[in-house]
Design an enzyme around this catalytic site. Structure first.
Site, mmCIF file in Angstrom:
data_model
loop_
_atom_site.group_PDB
_atom_site.id
_atom_site.type_symbol
_atom_site.label_atom_id
_atom_site.label_comp_id
_atom_site.label_asym_id
_atom_site.label_seq_id
_atom_site.Cartn_x
_atom_site.Cartn_y
_atom_site.Cartn_z
ATOM 1 N N GLN A 172 1.168 -1.919 3.870
ATOM 2 C CA GLN A 172 1.622 -0.978 4.222
ATOM 3 C C GLN A 172 2.213 -1.590 5.159
ATOM 4 O OE1 GLN A 172 2.547 2.056 2.737
ATOM 5 N NE2 GLN A 172 1.489 2.422 1.492
ATOM 6 N N ALA A 193 5.776 -6.850 -3.025
ATOM 7 C CA ALA A 193 6.580 -6.603 -2.690
ATOM 8 C C ALA A 193 7.078 -5.380 -3.170
ATOM 9 C CB ALA A 193 7.398 -7.614 -3.511
ATOM 10 N N CYS A 315 -2.676 5.906 -6.242
ATOM 11 C CA CYS A 315 -2.966 4.577 -6.749
ATOM 12 C C CYS A 315 -4.525 5.015 -7.778
ATOM 13 C CB CYS A 315 -3.754 3.734 -6.530
ATOM 14 S SG CYS A 315 -2.748 2.788 -5.108
#
Length: 374
Positions: A172, A193, A315
């Protein structure tokens, strides 16, 4: 008008990254081949390695390309334990990829406490390290939910004095903070990425000093023998281009702080609580909780208004659940009512203002319903 303010989940791909990825796809060659087309592909790969290395403030030889932040974190942790670390200390607010991996790798994970702002308690760490052993210490550079920036360099000094290994999840922080591997003192550092406007499915593990990486995949000798398998050339090329753009735009993200604070002020006037407000934070991240107004309802209401934010980390297979990060900060009472707003390279002040308007409308409806059923 659609407003996207969920950059901490995934940043929209930058035009430069898309162009680089497509150009690499058109090469149609393997970087390990020795013919002309292979050499051209290899040049693209190594140029991207240099670009990502500059993002991390490291040497190109320190960069190993992997599939993303999860693999980078896992590879670092497994390598540290294989190198002789016999204690695993994990920050209480670490990302699930570190937290869950720790539970699998070690029978007795030591949870490093944070204060009420979500900042890792260095006093706690110093006391824990005094008990001996060779520790693997895991501390993220900046939290994915609150944006709170952690004292990485200080933790590195303590870990080094104990003969340990510091792994930093910088997924982050990259592109939002200036990173320098040596200054941070990290032994390993994870990057991804898609958090900086590159393609999904590619990341990097960056190593410091003479750190040895224990390979997880076997076969070819790609990535200096650290990770077998033909490299994801298009993804890596896009990663490199995104890294260049992220460094270029680093100062520009500072404008988000004022936009973020204006939104926070409007929400606080309605009774919301900003998490981590008393600590240094990423300029483009806001974590805010409204008692009695569930995270799920807020996210859905904003989505219906065309504003995309999230409830904590993205997530969890689309599930909205109580924030483990907020709970670790001692605010379990707010863990089911927090949302995260995060901007990025294409966000504008108008986006943040539209979020404020949409949230105010949603809160007004929520308050009216509560009054009706009171």
């Amino acid at each position: 008008m659609r407003v996207y303010l969920d950059y901490n989940a995934t940043a929209p791909i930058r035009p430069e990254a898309r162009a680089a990825a497509l150009a690499a796809l058109d090469l149609g060659a393997n970087p390990s081949s020795t013919h002309a087309a292979g050499r051209e592909a290899r040049a693209v790969l190594e140029r991207a390695r240099e670009q990502v290395a500059r993002l991390a403030g490291a040497a190109p030889s320190a960069v190993t390309f992997v599939s993303g932040g999860v693999e980078a974190n896992t590879l670092a942790m497994e390598s540290a334990l294989a190198a002789g670390c016999d204690r695993l200390i994990v920050g209480a607010t670490e990302h699930d990829s570190v937290w869950a991996t720790a539970q699998v790798l070690a029978p007795n994970v030591e949870v490093w406490l944070v204060d009420a702002q979500g900042v890792a308690d260095l006093g706690w760490l110093e006391g824990a390290l005094a008990r001996g052993g060779r520790p693997l210490v895991c501390l993220m550079a900046a939290n994915n939910e609150t944006g709170v920036i952690q004292p990485v360099a200080e933790a590195a000094c303590l870990a080094r004095e104990a003969g340990g290994w510091l792994h930093v999840d910088a997924v982050q922080a990259a592109g939002k903070l200036a990173l320098d591997l040596a200054d941070m003192g990290a032994d390993t550092l994870a990057l991804s990425a898609h958090k900086i406007g590159g393609p999904q499915g590619v990341g990097a593990l960056v190593t410091g000093g003479n750190v040895a990486i224990t390979r997880r995949l076997h076969g070819g000798g790609q990535e200096r023998g650290r990770r077998a398998g033909t490299e994801n050339l298009s993804g890596i090329a896009g990663f490199g281009a995104a890294a260049v753009a992220a460094l270029r735009d680093l100062r520009g993200l500072e404008a988000h702080a004022a936009w973020r604070d204006d939104l926070a002020d409007a929400m606080q006037r309605a009774g919301a609580v900003v998490l981590g407000a008393g600590a240094p934070r990423l300029s483009q991240t806001l974590c805010v909780a409204t008692p009695g107004f569930s995270s799920e309802v807020q996210v859905m209401a904003l989505d219906l208004a065309g504003v995309m934010v999230s409830a904590g980390a993205a997530c969890s297979s689309g599930k909205v659940k109580a924030s483990r990060v907020v709970e670790a900060m001692g605010r379990a009472d707010l863990a089911s009512s927090s949302i995260r707003v995060s901007g990025g390279w294409a966000s504008t002040g108008a986006d943040w203002r539209r979020c404020a308007e949409a949230w105010a409308e949603a809160f007004a409806r929520h308050a009216a319903r509560r009054k009706e059923y009171a």
